[in-house]
Design a protein around this motif. Structure first.
Motif, PDB file in Angstrom:
ATOM      1  N   HIS A   1      -9.814  -1.173   4.145  1.00 24.22           N
ATOM      2  CA  HIS A   1      -8.616  -0.883   3.355  1.00 24.22           C
ATOM      3  C   HIS A   1      -8.859  -1.120   1.870  1.00 24.22           C
ATOM      4  CE1 HIS A   1      -5.230  -0.831   6.556  1.00 24.22           C
ATOM      5  NE2 HIS A   1      -6.385  -0.440   7.077  1.00 24.22           N
TER       6      HIS A   1
ATOM      7  N   ASP B   1      -2.210  -5.459  -8.094  1.00 23.76           N
ATOM      8  CA  ASP B   1      -1.733  -5.018  -6.786  1.00 23.76           C
ATOM      9  C   ASP B   1      -2.808  -5.070  -5.702  1.00 23.76           C
ATOM     10  OD1 ASP B   1      -3.161  -3.004  -8.018  1.00 23.76           O
ATOM     11  OD2 ASP B   1      -1.661  -1.436  -7.719  1.00 23.76           O
ATOM     12  N   VAL B   2      -4.002  -4.588  -6.011  1.00 25.51           N
ATOM     13  CA  VAL B   2      -5.065  -4.559  -5.002  1.00 25.51           C
ATOM     14  C   VAL B   2      -5.454  -5.984  -4.602  1.00 25.51           C
ATOM     15  CG1 VAL B   2      -7.443  -3.881  -4.517  1.00 25.51           C
ATOM     16  CG2 VAL B   2      -5.940  -2.328  -5.787  1.00 25.51           C
TER      17      VAL B   2
ATOM     18  N   ILE C   1      -7.990   1.565  -1.129  1.00 23.47           N
ATOM     19  CA  ILE C   1      -6.955   1.389  -2.151  1.00 23.47           C
ATOM     20  C   ILE C   1      -7.494   0.959  -3.502  1.00 23.47           C
ATOM     21  CG2 ILE C   1      -5.306   0.759  -0.336  1.00 23.47           C
ATOM     22  CD1 ILE C   1      -5.410  -2.130  -1.386  1.00 23.47           C
TER      23      ILE C   1
ATOM     24  N   ARG D   1      -6.646   3.163  -6.218  1.00 20.18           N
ATOM     25  CA  ARG D   1      -5.193   3.384  -6.296  1.00 20.18           C
ATOM     26  C   ARG D   1      -4.807   4.870  -6.192  1.00 20.18           C
ATOM     27  NH1 ARG D   1      -6.572  -0.632  -9.859  1.00 20.18           N
ATOM     28  NH2 ARG D   1      -5.521  -2.644  -9.556  1.00 20.18           N
TER      29      ARG D   1
ATOM     30  N   GLU E   1       0.840  -1.202   0.000  1.00 17.17           N
ATOM     31  CA  GLU E   1       0.000   0.000   0.000  1.00 17.17           C
ATOM     32  C   GLU E   1       0.874   1.251   0.000  1.00 17.17           C
ATOM     33  OE1 GLU E   1      -3.904  -1.689   2.461  1.00 17.17           O
ATOM     34  OE2 GLU E   1      -2.312  -0.644   3.537  1.00 17.17           O
TER      35      GLU E   1
ATOM     36  N   MET F   1       2.493   1.767  -3.339  1.00 17.89           N
ATOM     37  CA  MET F   1       1.545   2.228  -4.353  1.00 17.89           C
ATOM     38  C   MET F   1       1.503   3.757  -4.406  1.00 17.89           C
ATOM     39  SD  MET F   1      -1.440  -0.640  -3.686  1.00 17.89           S
ATOM     40  CE  MET F   1      -2.692   0.051  -4.773  1.00 17.89           C
TER      41      MET F   1
ATOM     42  N   CYS G   1      -4.232   5.222  -0.647  1.00 21.78           N
ATOM     43  CA  CYS G   1      -3.211   4.215  -0.322  1.00 21.78           C
ATOM     44  C   CYS G   1      -2.390   4.643   0.884  1.00 21.78           C
ATOM     45  CB  CYS G   1      -2.306   3.980  -1.529  1.00 21.78           C
ATOM     46  SG  CYS G   1      -3.141   3.205  -2.930  1.00 21.78           S
TER      47      CYS G   1
ATOM     48  N   ARG H   1      -3.274   8.150  -4.481  1.00 17.31           N
ATOM     49  CA  ARG H   1      -2.171   8.305  -3.529  1.00 17.31           C
ATOM     50  C   ARG H   1      -2.697   8.536  -2.122  1.00 17.31           C
ATOM     51  NH1 ARG H   1       3.378  10.901  -5.645  1.00 17.31           N
ATOM     52  NH2 ARG H   1       3.471   9.963  -7.706  1.00 17.31           N
TER      53      ARG H   1
ATOM     54  N   ALA I   1       4.664  -3.119  -5.362  1.00 16.27           N
ATOM     55  CA  ALA I   1       3.579  -2.470  -6.113  1.00 16.27           C
ATOM     56  C   ALA I   1       3.849  -2.527  -7.608  1.00 16.27           C
ATOM     57  CB  ALA I   1       3.434  -1.019  -5.660  1.00 16.27           C
TER      58      ALA I   1
END
Length: 286
Positions: free
Chosen positions: A251, A209-210, A255, A258, A184, A187, A263, A260, A202
């Motif tokens: 979470h 990624d998630v 996220i 994605r 996270e 990312m 994350c 900023r 990431a």
């Protein structure tokens, strides 16, 4: 003396004194292991050793990390003003601060027993190596996971003078959690890291990624849940795991796009996941 007084706020910034999240991420699994190893409250001496030792070693790690990453940090918006990167603190100063903190932590370890002292050397080696793995290893978060989980076997060594298989299983589970929350974190800086050539989970996970973060969280909770079942921690511990799982679902919402901000927020509140599990351990062993 005047120079030291002027530099002191910069040293506090170097060791992230104003950002305790990293210390808490280290502390909760370490204390959970300490309680499990002791079958309940481990005593004030070991509680103080591992709490203060965690704070000192995390602070030392920040100093070493900033020295190792100073050239890369110049190109990342979030890190350009770190003391070493900006030149406010010299490399030698940062290393002296880091070494002093590590020695203070080692002095605490010396009050325990020989197995704990011996394992502390391995923990220190991993902490020093970690910052440099970003240059060649596609999953440096896994190395961080070992570094951030090594309080677990040390806790068992301090209580039982040995490290049973259960402790290594807890370390493995905690490693999954560390990779999840540090992904996270990675990312947030993915675009900067791609531009300057750093390697992170990431980047390695890419568009998965998630999903990868969620699988890692699930693996962490499954491993620690299995250990709790094996130890017979009961419904109190299950409630702690359920509280942690509920946060993991939150979470996902943070996220999934994605962003900023999302994350980074997910990373910053991760210590509550660890606290929920720790609270469950304490309640289960009460």
């Amino acid at each position: 003396m005047t120079a030291l007084r002027l530099k002191f706020p910069l040293y506090l910034q170097l060791i992230r004194w104003d950002k305790p999240v990293g210390t808490l991420l280290l502390l909760w699994p370490t204390l959970s292991a300490l309680w499990m190893a002791a079958g309940g409250f481990p005593g004030w001496h070991l509680l103080a050793v591992f709490t203060l030792g965690t704070l000192l070693m995390r602070s030392a790690g920040c100093a070493v990390n900033d020295v190792a990453d100073r050239e890369f940090d110049r190109h990342v918006q979030r890190t350009t003003q770190r003391p070493v990167t900006s030149g406010a603190v010299s490399v030698s100063e940062a290393l002296v601060v880091g070494a002093g903190l590590a020695l203070a932590a080692f002095a605490l370890v010396l009050t325990t027993n020989l197995p704990t002292v011996l394992w502390s050397f391995f923990a220190l080696a991993v902490a020093i190596v970690y910052p440099y793995t970003k240059r060649f290893f596609s999953m440096p978060q896994a190395v961080l996971g070992v570094a951030f989980s090594f309080g677990i076997p040390m806790a068992f060594a301090a209580v039982q003078q040995q490290v049973p298989p259960l402790a290594w299983l807890l370390l493995l589970g905690n490693l999954f959690w560390v990779v999840a929350y540090d992904t996270e974190y990675a990312m947030v800086d993915r675009e900067d890291d791609l531009r300057i050539g750093l390697r992170t989970s990431a980047i390695t996970f890419g568009r998965h990624d998630v999903a990868a973060v969620m699988v890692l969280y699930a693996a962490y909770l499954a491993v620690w849940g299995g250990v709790g079942w094996q130890l017979g921690l009961g419904w109190a511990y299950a409630a702690g795991l359920a509280a942690a799982a509920a946060q993991v679902l939150w979470h996902f919402q943070l996220i999934r796009e994605r962003s900023r901000d999302g994350c980074f927020r997910a990373f910053k509140v991760n210590h509550w996941v660890g606290f929920a599990v720790f609270a469950g351990v304490v309640a289960g062993l009460a």
